[in-house]
Design a protein around this motif. Structure first.
Motif, short mmCIF file in Angstrom:
data_model
loop_
_atom_site.label_atom_id
_atom_site.label_comp_id
_atom_site.label_asym_id
_atom_site.label_seq_id
_atom_site.Cartn_x
_atom_site.Cartn_y
_atom_site.Cartn_z
N LEU A 195 0.81 -1.22 0.00
CA LEU A 195 0.00 0.00 0.00
C LEU A 195 0.84 1.27 0.00
N PHE A 196 1.90 1.31 0.83
CA PHE A 196 2.62 2.56 0.98
C PHE A 196 3.49 2.90 -0.23
N GLY A 197 3.95 1.89 -0.96
CA GLY A 197 4.64 2.19 -2.21
C GLY A 197 3.72 2.88 -3.19
N PRO A 230 -5.76 7.79 -3.09
CA PRO A 230 -4.51 7.69 -2.34
C PRO A 230 -4.16 8.92 -1.51
N LEU A 231 -4.47 10.12 -2.00
CA LEU A 231 -4.10 11.31 -1.26
C LEU A 231 -5.04 11.53 -0.07
N ALA A 232 -6.31 11.22 -0.25
CA ALA A 232 -7.24 11.27 0.88
C ALA A 232 -6.85 10.22 1.92
N LEU A 233 -6.39 9.07 1.46
CA LEU A 233 -5.97 8.01 2.39
C LEU A 233 -4.71 8.42 3.15
N LEU A 234 -3.78 9.08 2.48
CA LEU A 234 -2.60 9.58 3.17
C LEU A 234 -3.00 10.55 4.28
N ILE A 237 -4.42 8.36 7.18
CA ILE A 237 -3.36 7.63 7.88
C ILE A 237 -2.49 8.59 8.69
N GLY A 238 -2.22 9.74 8.11
CA GLY A 238 -1.28 10.70 8.69
C GLY A 238 -0.06 10.78 7.80
N GLY A 274 -2.40 15.89 7.86
CA GLY A 274 -3.61 15.22 7.41
C GLY A 274 -4.82 15.59 8.26
N ARG A 275 -5.78 14.69 8.31
CA ARG A 275 -7.04 14.97 9.02
C ARG A 275 -6.80 15.38 10.47
N LYS A 276 -5.87 14.68 11.13
CA LYS A 276 -5.67 14.95 12.56
C LYS A 276 -5.22 16.38 12.82
N ALA A 277 -4.59 16.99 11.81
CA ALA A 277 -4.14 18.38 11.95
C ALA A 277 -5.10 19.37 11.30
#
Length: 593
Positions: A195-197, A230-234, A237-238, A274-277
Motif C-alpha cells: 500500500l505505501f509504495g 490515495p491522497l485522501a488516504l494519506l 493515515i497521517g 492530514g485529518r488529525k491536523a
C-alpha cells in the motif's frame, strides 16, 4: 504459552489502541488499558461507552452484555498495571526509542510467559525483540484502522519468535473474529508494504503537477473501485506516519519507489499531517474532521474554459469488447454512432453483442425495451472507415499495437472531415505518436475508457503537448453527456491509473518470488486490510498476464526506474502461455468452460 490469552493489556490509548480494546472487551477478554495520559485513558472509556450504547440502540447488544463489556475494561496510567496480563499489545508512537523503552520496562513487570506484541507497521520487530530479556515471546500484531471493523490482523514473527507464541496469538485473532495472516519481519509487512509504495507514487505524481489531487483520487476510486483515493488516504493515515513507514521500507529495500516523496517531508515538517491536523493534501473543517472544505487548490466548477466543438455523431473503430462497450455508451446517451470494423461481418457481430448487452439491461430492469431498441437503432455498422466521413468525433478501440494504431490514424486523417476530433483509447501507448500519423495533431487526444465501458464511470482525458484547448474542452463535455467522470492527465506512460496500479501489482509478484507470503495471504491482506475489491493476483489473472507484462514494460521503458522492471515470475508465466483466466491458468488454475 499454552494457556488461553484471557487477560490482555493494551499500552497506548490513541485511536488504534482504543479500537483494539473494544475488540478485545467485546470478545470477552479482560482488558487493561494503559496510557501515561489520564485524558487519553478517559477518552478510551468514553469511546467504549458510546460505541456499546449505539450497539444497544441498534439491537446488536443487550444492556446486560453492554454492562459486561464495560466491566471488563479498566484503565491505568502506570505500566505496572500490566503485571497480570497474558498478552501485552503496545501501540505507542512509531519510534524505536519509545517502543524499546516500553519493551525493556515490561521485562521487569510481566510474568516470564507473557507474550509481548508490538503494533508497529514500520519498525523492525526483531530489533524491538532484541531489547527484551526473553525475545522469543516478542512478536508483531498489526491491526488495521478502524480495528473494530477491519478483519485483517498480520501476525509477525522474527527469527527469534517461539512458534508457541505465534500459535497463541493466531488463536486469539481467530477468536476475535479476525483473519490472521502470518508474515515475516520486514517494513510494512504485506498490506502496508504494498500500500505505501502505491501511496508514495501518488504523492510524487501530485508533486510533479501531473494531475490534480482531486483527479488522482477520483481516478483510483472510479478506475479501480477503491474505497478512497490515495491522497485522501494519506491524510487519513497521517502524512507523518506514511513518511515513517516509507523511511523504514527504503532503509531495507533501497528501492527508489520507497524513498518518501519530498512533499511528504514538506507537509510533515509544516505540521500539515492530514485529518488529525485539519490540513494535509486537503483542508478539513477542523482537526480530526472528515469533512473536506474548499481551499486555494480546489478546482472552480464554473471555471471559464475554451468553448468546445459540437459533437452529434461519433465513429467507433473496432469490433472487440471495448469498442462495442464504448459504442453502447454513446448510443445510450443519444449520439448517432457509426461502428466500423475491417469487415461488415465483424461490425454486425459487434452490434449483435451490443444488442445482447442491452437485452440484459432490460431483463434486469435497468432500461425499458423501447429505450433499448432506440439505442440499438442509433448504431450503424460499417465495414469501412470511409463511413466516418461525417462524424464529429472518431474514437479508435483497436489492438494495443502502436503500428496498427498509427496506420488507423493515418486513415482517419484522410476520411474524417476538417474539425473532427480524433481520439485513441490506448491505455499505455503515447498519444502523441498517434497524433503524428496525422496532418492534424492538434485535434488528437486520448480518451481512456475502462472495461467494461458501460459500467465503469472513469475516462482519462489525455492531452498531448499539441492538443488544443477546445479539443480538451469538447471531450470533457462529451464525457459529462455520456455520464462518465473525466480526469485530466498528460501524455505519459500509464496515465494516472495504470501508472499507480501496475507497480503495485508488480511488487505483489516480487513478494511471492521472495517467498515472503503466499498468493492467498497477499490477496486476503489487500482485500481485508486495504479495502481492495480484488487481491492483486485475482486482478492480474482477470486483466491478463500478457497485458500486464506489456504495461509493465512500457512503464519501465518510460521512467527507466529499476524498481519498475517486470518481475521475472511474470515474464516466465507469460512465456509459458499462462496468461490468466482466458487461458485457464495464470497465477492460479481455472476450470475450463
Amino acid at each position: 504459552m499454552d494457556a488461553p490469552l484471557n487477560t490482555v493489556a493494551v499500552i497506548g490509548l490513541g485511536t488504534m489502541g482504543t479500537g483494539i480494546t473494544e475488540v478485545l472487551a467485546r470478545a470477552g477478554r479482560e482488558v487493561i488499558g494503559i496510557d501515561i495520559c489520564q485524558a487519553a485513558a478517559s477518552r478510551a472509556v468514553e469511546s467504549l461507552e458510546a460505541s456499546t450504547a449505539r450497539a444497544v440502540r441498534r439491537e446488536r447488544l443487550t444492556e446486560e452484555e453492554r454492562r459486561g463489556i464495560l466491566t471488563r475494561f479498566r484503565t491505568f496510567t502506570d505500566l505496572r498495571a500490566a503485571a497480570d496480563a497474558d498478552l501485552v499489545i503496545e501501540v505507542v508512537p512509531e519510534s524505536y526509542e519509545v517502543k524499546q523503552q516500553v519493551v525493556r520496562e515490561l521485562d521487569a513487570v510481566v510474568r516470564p510467559g507473557t507474550i509481548i506484541a508490538t503494533g508497529t507497521n514500520a519498525l523492525s520487530v526483531t530489533r524491538l525483540a532484541a531489547e527484551s530479556q526473553r525475545p522469543e515471546r516478542v512478536l508483531g500484531l498489526h491491526f488495521f484502522n478502524p480495528a473494530p471493523a477491519m478483519k485483517l490482523v498480520e501476525v509477525v514473527s522474527s527469527v527469534l519468535t517461539a512458534p508457541a507464541a505465534v500459535a497463541a496469538v493466531t488463536d486469539l485473532a481467530l477468536a476475535l473474529g479476525k483473519e490472521p495472516v502470518a508474515v515475516g519481519d520486514r517494513p510494512g509487512f504485506v498490506a502496508d508494504g504494498l500500500l505505501f509504495g502505491y501511496l508514495n507514487q501518488a504523492a510524487a505524481m501530485y508533486e510533479a503537477k501531473y494531475a490534480s489531487r482531486e483527479d488522482i483520487d477520483a481516478a483510483m476510486r472510479l478506475g479501480c473501485g477503491l474505497p478512497m483515493g490515495p491522497l485522501a488516504l494519506l491524510d487519513l493515515i497521517g502524512v507523518d506516519t506514511a513518511r515513517t513507514v516509507l523511511d523504514a521500507m527504503y532503509a531495507e529495500s533501497q528501492d527508489r519507489l520507497h524513498a518518501p516523496a519530498p512533499i511528504l517531508r514538506q507537509l510533515s515538517e509544516a505540521g500539515l499531517t492530514g485529518r488529525k491536523a485539519g490540513r494535509g493534501f486537503y483542508t478539513y473543517a477542523e482537526a480530526g474532521s472528515p469533512e473536506v472544505v474548499r481551499d486555494a487548490l480546489t478546482p472552480v466548477e464554473d471555471e471559464e474554459r475554451a468553448p468546445g466543438r459540437t459533437v452529434r455523431s461519433v465513429g467507433v473503430a473496432g469490433s472487440g469488447t471495448m469498442a462495442s462497450g464504448i459504442a453502447e455508451v454513446f448510443a445510450k446517451a443519444g449520439f448517432s454512432v457509426v461502428l466500423a470494423a475491417r469487415t461488415e461481418e465483424k461490425a454486425q457481430t459487434a452490434k449483435s453483442r451490443i444488442g445482447k448487452s442491452l437485452s440484459r439491461s432490460v431483463d434486469k430492469g435497468r432500461m425499458t425495451a423501447e429505450a433499448a431498441a432506440q439505442t440499438l437503432e442509433r448504431i450503424t455498422p460499417a465495414g469501412s472507415y470511409e463511413a466516418f466521413a461525417d462524424v464529429d468525433l472518431a474514437l479508435e478501440a483497436v489492438a494495443e499495437d502502436l503500428d496498427i494504431k498509427r496506420q488507423l490514424f493515418a486513415t482517419l486523417d484522410k476520411v474524417c472531415k476538417p474539425g473532427a476530433i480524433l481520439a485513441t483509447t490506448t491505455s499505455s501507448l503515447p498519444v502523441v505518436a498517434c497524433a503524428r500519423a496525422t496532418s492534424r495533431p492538434r485535434d488528437v487526444i486520448g480518451m481512456h475508457f475502462f472495461n467494461p465501458a458501460p459500467a465503469m464511470k472513469l475516462v482519462e482525458v489525455v492531452r498531448t503537448v499539441v492538443t488544443t484547448d477546445d479539443v480538451r474542452a469538447t471531450v470533457r463535455e462529451v464525457c459529462t453527456k455520456i455520464r462518465k467522470h473525466p480526469v485530466d492527465c498528460g501524455d505519459r506512460a500509464g496515465f494516472i491509473v495504470n501508472a499507480l496500479l501496475f507497480p503495485y501489482l508488480n511488487n505483489a509478484i516480487k513478494m511471492v518470488e521472495e517467498h515472503y507470503a503466499s498468493l492467498d495471504d497477499i490477496d486476503a491482506a489487500m482485500k481485508l486490510g486495504g479495502g481492495y475489491p480484488m487481491g492483486p493476483f485475482e486482478l492480474l489473472d482477470v486483466v491478463g498476464l500478457d497485458v500486464s507484462l506489456a504495461i509493465e514494460k512500457v512503464l519501465h521503458r518510460e521512467f527507466r526506474d529499476p524498481g519498475l522492471a517486470p518481475a521475472p515470475l511474470l515474464e516466465h508465466l507469460v512465456a509459458a502461455g499462462c496468461l490468466g483466466r482466458k487461458t485457464g491458468r495464470g497465477f492460479r488454475e481455472y476450470a475450463r468452460r
